[in-house]
Structures are given as structure tokens and as C-alpha cells.
Design a protein around this motif. Structure first.
Motif, PDB file in Angstrom:
ATOM      1  N   ASP A 197     -59.408  48.593  53.420  1.00 48.76           N
ATOM      2  CA  ASP A 197     -58.139  49.337  53.451  1.00 48.76           C
ATOM      3  C   ASP A 197     -57.584  49.416  54.869  1.00 48.76           C
ATOM      4  O   ASP A 197     -56.370  49.282  55.081  1.00 48.76           O
ATOM      5  CB  ASP A 197     -58.335  50.761  52.889  1.00 48.76           C
ATOM      6  CG  ASP A 197     -58.621  50.737  51.392  1.00 48.76           C
ATOM      7  OD1 ASP A 197     -58.354  49.686  50.770  1.00 48.76           O
ATOM      8  OD2 ASP A 197     -59.108  51.753  50.863  1.00 48.76           O
ATOM      9  N   ALA A 198     -58.478  49.619  55.850  1.00 48.61           N
ATOM     10  CA  ALA A 198     -58.038  49.695  57.253  1.00 48.61           C
ATOM     11  C   ALA A 198     -57.439  48.355  57.689  1.00 48.61           C
ATOM     12  O   ALA A 198     -56.421  48.304  58.394  1.00 48.61           O
ATOM     13  CB  ALA A 198     -59.216  50.065  58.151  1.00 48.61           C
ATOM     14  N   PHE A 199     -58.051  47.256  57.243  1.00 46.44           N
ATOM     15  CA  PHE A 199     -57.568  45.911  57.563  1.00 46.44           C
ATOM     16  C   PHE A 199     -56.174  45.698  56.964  1.00 46.44           C
ATOM     17  O   PHE A 199     -55.248  45.212  57.625  1.00 46.44           O
ATOM     18  CB  PHE A 199     -58.544  44.875  56.995  1.00 46.44           C
ATOM     19  CG  PHE A 199     -58.745  43.684  57.887  1.00 46.44           C
ATOM     20  CD1 PHE A 199     -57.695  42.831  58.156  1.00 46.44           C
ATOM     21  CD2 PHE A 199     -59.972  43.408  58.455  1.00 46.44           C
ATOM     22  CE1 PHE A 199     -57.857  41.724  58.968  1.00 46.44           C
ATOM     23  CE2 PHE A 199     -60.159  42.306  59.273  1.00 46.44           C
ATOM     24  CZ  PHE A 199     -59.100  41.461  59.534  1.00 46.44           C
TER      25      PHE A 199
ATOM     26  N   ASP B 211     -53.977  47.999  56.057  1.00 41.60           N
ATOM     27  CA  ASP B 211     -52.996  48.866  56.744  1.00 41.60           C
ATOM     28  C   ASP B 211     -52.564  48.246  58.067  1.00 41.60           C
ATOM     29  O   ASP B 211     -51.385  48.270  58.420  1.00 41.60           O
ATOM     30  CB  ASP B 211     -53.589  50.263  56.991  1.00 41.60           C
ATOM     31  CG  ASP B 211     -53.763  51.031  55.683  1.00 41.60           C
ATOM     32  OD1 ASP B 211     -53.152  50.617  54.669  1.00 41.60           O
ATOM     33  OD2 ASP B 211     -54.521  52.029  55.667  1.00 41.60           O
ATOM     34  N   ALA B 212     -53.540  47.705  58.816  1.00 39.71           N
ATOM     35  CA  ALA B 212     -53.234  47.102  60.126  1.00 39.71           C
ATOM     36  C   ALA B 212     -52.306  45.898  59.962  1.00 39.71           C
ATOM     37  O   ALA B 212     -51.337  45.731  60.720  1.00 39.71           O
ATOM     38  CB  ALA B 212     -54.525  46.679  60.815  1.00 39.71           C
ATOM     39  N   ILE B 213     -52.571  45.075  58.935  1.00 34.63           N
ATOM     40  CA  ILE B 213     -51.736  43.883  58.704  1.00 34.63           C
ATOM     41  C   ILE B 213     -50.308  44.304  58.347  1.00 34.63           C
ATOM     42  O   ILE B 213     -49.333  43.799  58.917  1.00 34.63           O
ATOM     43  CB  ILE B 213     -52.339  43.004  57.580  1.00 34.63           C
ATOM     44  CG1 ILE B 213     -53.653  42.376  58.042  1.00 34.63           C
ATOM     45  CG2 ILE B 213     -51.355  41.914  57.161  1.00 34.63           C
ATOM     46  CD1 ILE B 213     -54.437  41.692  56.934  1.00 34.63           C
ATOM     47  N   ARG B 214     -50.178  45.242  57.407  1.00 36.32           N
ATOM     48  CA  ARG B 214     -48.831  45.646  56.971  1.00 36.32           C
ATOM     49  C   ARG B 214     -48.066  46.318  58.108  1.00 36.32           C
ATOM     50  O   ARG B 214     -46.853  46.151  58.238  1.00 36.32           O
ATOM     51  CB  ARG B 214     -48.931  46.583  55.772  1.00 36.32           C
ATOM     52  CG  ARG B 214     -49.542  45.912  54.538  1.00 36.32           C
ATOM     53  CD  ARG B 214     -49.059  46.541  53.247  1.00 36.32           C
ATOM     54  NE  ARG B 214     -49.850  46.130  52.094  1.00 36.32           N
ATOM     55  CZ  ARG B 214     -49.723  44.975  51.457  1.00 36.32           C
ATOM     56  NH1 ARG B 214     -48.849  44.097  51.884  1.00 36.32           N
ATOM     57  NH2 ARG B 214     -50.482  44.691  50.407  1.00 36.32           N
ATOM     58  N   GLU B 215     -48.788  47.074  58.935  1.00 33.67           N
ATOM     59  CA  GLU B 215     -48.134  47.770  60.052  1.00 33.67           C
ATOM     60  C   GLU B 215     -47.583  46.776  61.069  1.00 33.67           C
ATOM     61  O   GLU B 215     -46.459  46.899  61.541  1.00 33.67           O
ATOM     62  CB  GLU B 215     -49.167  48.683  60.731  1.00 33.67           C
ATOM     63  CG  GLU B 215     -48.544  49.677  61.694  1.00 33.67           C
ATOM     64  CD  GLU B 215     -49.607  50.573  62.318  1.00 33.67           C
ATOM     65  OE1 GLU B 215     -49.628  50.691  63.539  1.00 33.67           O
ATOM     66  OE2 GLU B 215     -50.440  51.135  61.547  1.00 33.67           O
ATOM     67  N   ARG B 216     -48.368  45.715  61.371  1.00 33.36           N
ATOM     68  CA  ARG B 216     -47.934  44.728  62.364  1.00 33.36           C
ATOM     69  C   ARG B 216     -46.793  43.853  61.837  1.00 33.36           C
ATOM     70  O   ARG B 216     -46.008  43.318  62.609  1.00 33.36           O
ATOM     71  CB  ARG B 216     -49.108  43.812  62.776  1.00 33.36           C
ATOM     72  CG  ARG B 216     -50.263  44.497  63.475  1.00 33.36           C
ATOM     73  CD  ARG B 216     -49.945  44.935  64.901  1.00 33.36           C
ATOM     74  NE  ARG B 216     -49.636  43.859  65.814  1.00 33.36           N
ATOM     75  CZ  ARG B 216     -50.549  43.118  66.447  1.00 33.36           C
ATOM     76  NH1 ARG B 216     -51.837  43.326  66.221  1.00 33.36           N
ATOM     77  NH2 ARG B 216     -50.187  42.183  67.293  1.00 33.36           N
TER      78      ARG B 216
ATOM     79  N   GLY C 200     -59.340  39.619  63.539  1.00 30.92           N
ATOM     80  CA  GLY C 200     -58.200  40.499  63.269  1.00 30.92           C
ATOM     81  C   GLY C 200     -56.889  39.761  63.399  1.00 30.92           C
ATOM     82  O   GLY C 200     -56.842  38.535  63.461  1.00 30.92           O
TER      83      GLY C 200
ATOM     84  N   THR D   8     -43.341  44.372  54.016  1.00 27.16           N
ATOM     85  CA  THR D   8     -44.738  44.725  53.730  1.00 27.16           C
ATOM     86  C   THR D   8     -45.139  44.431  52.289  1.00 27.16           C
ATOM     87  O   THR D   8     -46.297  44.616  51.929  1.00 27.16           O
ATOM     88  CB  THR D   8     -44.968  46.230  53.994  1.00 27.16           C
ATOM     89  OG1 THR D   8     -44.028  46.980  53.212  1.00 27.16           O
ATOM     90  CG2 THR D   8     -44.787  46.570  55.466  1.00 27.16           C
TER      91      THR D   8
ATOM     92  N   GLU E 289     -53.655  38.608  65.441  1.00 27.57           N
ATOM     93  CA  GLU E 289     -53.315  38.365  66.852  1.00 27.57           C
ATOM     94  C   GLU E 289     -51.852  37.961  66.976  1.00 27.57           C
ATOM     95  O   GLU E 289     -51.176  37.689  65.990  1.00 27.57           O
ATOM     96  CB  GLU E 289     -54.230  37.266  67.411  1.00 27.57           C
ATOM     97  CG  GLU E 289     -55.702  37.673  67.402  1.00 27.57           C
ATOM     98  CD  GLU E 289     -56.614  36.602  67.980  1.00 27.57           C
ATOM     99  OE1 GLU E 289     -56.166  35.452  68.135  1.00 27.57           O
ATOM    100  OE2 GLU E 289     -57.778  36.927  68.275  1.00 27.57           O
TER     101      GLU E 289
END
Length: 437
Positions: free
Chosen positions: A308-310, A312-317, A270, A322, A272
Motif C-alpha cells: 500500500d505504501a508503494f 501511495d508513493a507511485i500515485r503521489e509522484r 522505487g 492517478t 526515480e
């Protein structure tokens, strides 16, 4: 060519104070606490028309109560491997300590220019005390006071003299430069080797520094670009270094010398904090970005939902920026690596995209009229004209307003988002300036 100057020395000799003085910032927080934000100890210094990067190694000491000496040895080894000039800081009031002698031993063996800097020299008596440091065998001690700035101008003159001269052979400016960056063991070498393949004769090296090649030309399958200074091309360091410090040091030059950065993430681990450190370096240097999630072949559940979850997590962090492409692949199985090259090339083209003033005003002015900047103190802000500045490193747009000082950051972001909706600037940073009409 971006040059790197590293400040080394034992704790509490004033490394962070000198870093803040040279970079004209207060980024380096003077604190004994381990794990202070690590991406902050990196900045730019400009002196007499020369610009170089400065790294304060003090920010990366881990477990400061227990294993100071071991960590400092590692850092000095990494700094000597990566930096062009080393500033070795000592404290004139404490004299020579065992740790100073140990660091001096490492620096004497390195072939890099080392400047011995006696800090905290605030008066003439202390100036005479500095003579003791000749015993370190690193030449004349250079007396300064980082706190007051005394002597730092002369020190910078000496740093500029010591920097390696520009290589005569420079890469072609019209050919894109891609850097593959990321933390260790994420698969950078595998990706570079997959790009280059066995046909090594197509790859040509351009000498960039005395150490080894900085640019590697890739010219096949219709692609023509330089790979910049990546871990796969550079020799591996032999010391067992502090991983985070090492990866950030190594990323700095790669990022500064590139047009597009390919940031690699590990699908099995993921995103980090170290990935975010490198991402912040890319942002600070305003480089274009392609994110590659490597080792996708090792993920068992490869459904669209997981993907999609991956994403979303990348763009959110990485918010608020984005608008960048994300590719899932594997350097080992060569899955989608051709797509990485195609996307990096597209992002490079986006970076050079130009929008005509007529078209820009036709699209943007009705939007601005429908959603004007909020009024402040009863004053209405009117934006009457906008244009893109030609020949800039990053796509740059200027909006002319009657009260530019009242246009705040959220509205700039609104303007940027509307530009991105209408034109493809995916992967590129955009500068928005509000000027007096």
C-alpha cells in the motif's frame, strides 16, 4: 509510423534554438547548466501534413565542464542508432572544429540520412563561408538561421523527403498495440521473453523500418496483440551510452506507436526521476497506462502495508493522473505476468468505451446542478448538455456552457473525476472540452 529526427552537434551551435523553431515551443532552455529538466527536449513538428518527433540531443550533456567530447560522441552514436533522419548542426562563424570532424566521422559511417546544417548564416558573406564545410564529406551544407527562421522552411521540405517511406505492410488497426517501457535494467527484456516464451513460431514480425521489426504479433492463450518495439526485441546498442538519454530516445518511438504502455518500475529501487520522465512522455502522447512493479520477488517484506505504501508513493509522484492499475510481479519467476496481459487488455477496452448521451446527461447534469462551476465577475455559468465525441483516440467529452471561457482547470478535473467514478476508464486519459452552447 512515428518518425524521429535528431539534432546533433557540439555545444552552442544553436541546437536548442532550432528545436524551439521546429516544434514552435520554448521547451528547450538554452543553458550551460548540467541536469536541466531532461524530458523537455522532445517535441512534435508538423509540416505540409506530415508529423514527426524532434529530439534535441543538447539537453543531455552531463558534467558540461569536464567531459563534453565524450558525452557528445555517445549521444551521436545513440542518435544514429535510433533516429530516422539526423540534422548535423555546425556554426558557420566558427568554421570546422576538431569536434565537428569527429562527429562527422561517426555520421559518415552510419547508414542514416544526414543533413549538414550551417546555422547562424545571417548574410551573404556568411553564405560563402559555408563552402568550407564540404570538407566534412557529408554533402551540400544547408544554410539557415535558427534565430530568425531564415531557410528553415526549405530545411523542413528536405527533412520530409529524407524520412523513410511508410512500410507497405501495416499492422491490423483493430488489434491492440502494447509497449513495454521503462529505464534500463528494470526487466523489460525479461518480461517480453516471459510473454513470448519458447514458442517462437507463434510470433510473427511485421517489417516497420529498415532497421528491424517494430511490431511482434503475440497470439496465444486467448490473447491477440502486437508488442511494440521493445528493448527485448530490438538489438542492444554496442556503445556504452548515457543511460538516461538512451532510455528516453528509445521510449519515444515505442510510446508513440502503442495504444497501451506497460511502464515497468524496479521494486528494489522505487520510483526515480527517469521513470517520471518516461511517464510524462506517456501522458504527453495521451496513451493508456499499466504500471508493473517488477522484481517483487527480491523484496523481503511483502506485507500488504508495504504494498500500500508503494502504491501511495507511485500515485503521489504521478498526480494528478492517478486512475491506473498497478501490478506487483516478477518477470524472472513469471509471477503475475498473465495478470499484466489481462490488465493491459482491460485498459485497452476501457479506452474504447462509449457512454450514450442520454445516460451521460442523466448522471452528470444533477451533479453539475448540485456543484456548479464557481461564478466569475458576478456571472453564473450554466452547463445544460454533455456528450461523448465518437471515434476519438482518447475518450473525449464535451460540456456545453453559456460562458465556456470561465470554466477553469479544477472544475474540469472535478468533471473528469465524476465520470471516472461512474464508468470504468481506469488507465486511460480523458479529454474534457467546454464549448459554447
Amino acid at each position: 509510423m512515428a518518425n524521429l529526427v535528431a539534432i546533433v552537434g557540439r555545444p552552442n551551435v544553436g541546437k536548442s534554438t532550432l528545436f524551439n523553431r521546429l516544434t514552435k515551443t520554448r521547451h528547450a532552455i538554452v543553458s550551460d547548466e548540467a541536469g536541466t529538466t531532461r524530458d523537455r527536449q522532445y517535441g512534435k513538428c508538423e509540416w505540409t501534413g506530415h508529423e514527426f518527433s524532434v529530439v534535441d540531443t543538447g539537453g543531455w550533456v552531463v558534467n558540461s565542464d569536464d567531459i563534453f567530447e565524450d558525452e557528445i560522441r555517445k549521444q551521436v552514436s545513440v542518435a544514429t542508432d535510433e533516429a530516422d533522419v539526423i540534422l548535423f548542426l555546425v556554426d558557420v562563424n566558427n568554421g570546422i572544429t576538431d569536434l565537428d570532424q569527429e562527429v562527422a566521422g561517426i555520421l559518415r559511417r552510419s547508414k542514416k540520412p544526414v543533413i549538414l546544417v550551417c546555422n547562424k548564416t545571417d548574410n551573404n558573406d556568411q553564405y560563402y563561408m559555408s563552402a568550407e564545410f564540404y570538407a566534412l564529406g557529408l554533402g551540400d551544407p544547408f544554410c539557415i538561421s535558427a534565430a530568425t527562421g531564415s531557410g528553415t522552411g526549405d530545411l523542413l521540405d528536405l527533412v520530409i523527403e529524407s524520412l523513410p517511406k511508410e512500410s507497405a505492410e501495416q499492422p491490423d488497426e483493430n488489434i491492440p498495440r502494447f509497449a513495454v517501457v521503462g529505464r534500463p535494467n528494470v526487466g523489460k527484456s525479461s518480461l517480453v521473453n516471459a510473454f513470448i516464451g519458447e514458442e517462437r513460431h507463434i510470433v510473427t514480425d511485421i517489417a516497420g523500418t529498415t532497421r528491424d521489426s517494430i511490431y511482434t504479433r503475440y497470439n496465444k492463450f486467448g490473447f491477440d496483440f502486437y508488442l511494440v518495439d521493445t528493448a527485448g526485441i530490438r538489438r542492444k546498442n554496442k556503445v556504452s551510452e548515457d543511460i538516461e538519454f538512451y532510455s528516453v530516445m528509445r521510449s519515444i518511438k515505442s510510446i508513440e506507436n502503442s495504444d497501451v504502455c506497460v511502464l515497468m518500475l524496479d521494486a528494489t529501487r522505487g520510483i526515480e526521476s527517469q521513470d517520471l520522465n518516461i511517464f510524462s512522455l506517456i501522458q504527453r502522447n495521451q496513451k493508456s497506462l499499466v504500471v508493473v512493479v517488477n522484481k517483487w520477488d527480491l523484496v523481503e517484506d511483502k506485507t500488504q502495508k508495504v504494498m500500500d505504501a508503494f502504491v501511495d508513493a507511485i500515485r503521489e509522484r504521478m498526480a494528478p493522473f492517478t486512475d491506473f492499475p498497478i501490478i506487483f510481479g516478477s518477470a524472472l519467476t513469471k509471477q503475475r505476468i498473465f495478470r499484466v496481459l489481462e490488465t493491459a487488455k482491460e485498459v485497452y477496452e476501457n479506452r474504447r468505451r462509449r457512454v450514450g448521451s442520454t445516460r451521460l446527461n442523466e448522471e452528470m447534469l444533477p451533479l453539475i446542478e448540485a456543484y456548479p462551476p464557481p461564478s466569475i465577475k458576478g456571472k453564473y455559468i450554466k452547463i445544460k448538455y454533455c456528450s461523448q465525441i465518437p471515434d476519438t483516440r482518447v475518450p473525449t467529452f464535451v460540456f456545453y456552457a453559456n460562458l465556456p471561457q470561465y470554466v477553469k482547470e479544477p472544475y474540469r478535473r472535478f468533471l473528469e473525476n465524476k465520470i471516472r467514478e461512474r464508468w470504468d476508464f481506469s488507465g486511460c486519459p480523458i479529454n474534457i472540452f467546454i464549448r459554447q452552447k
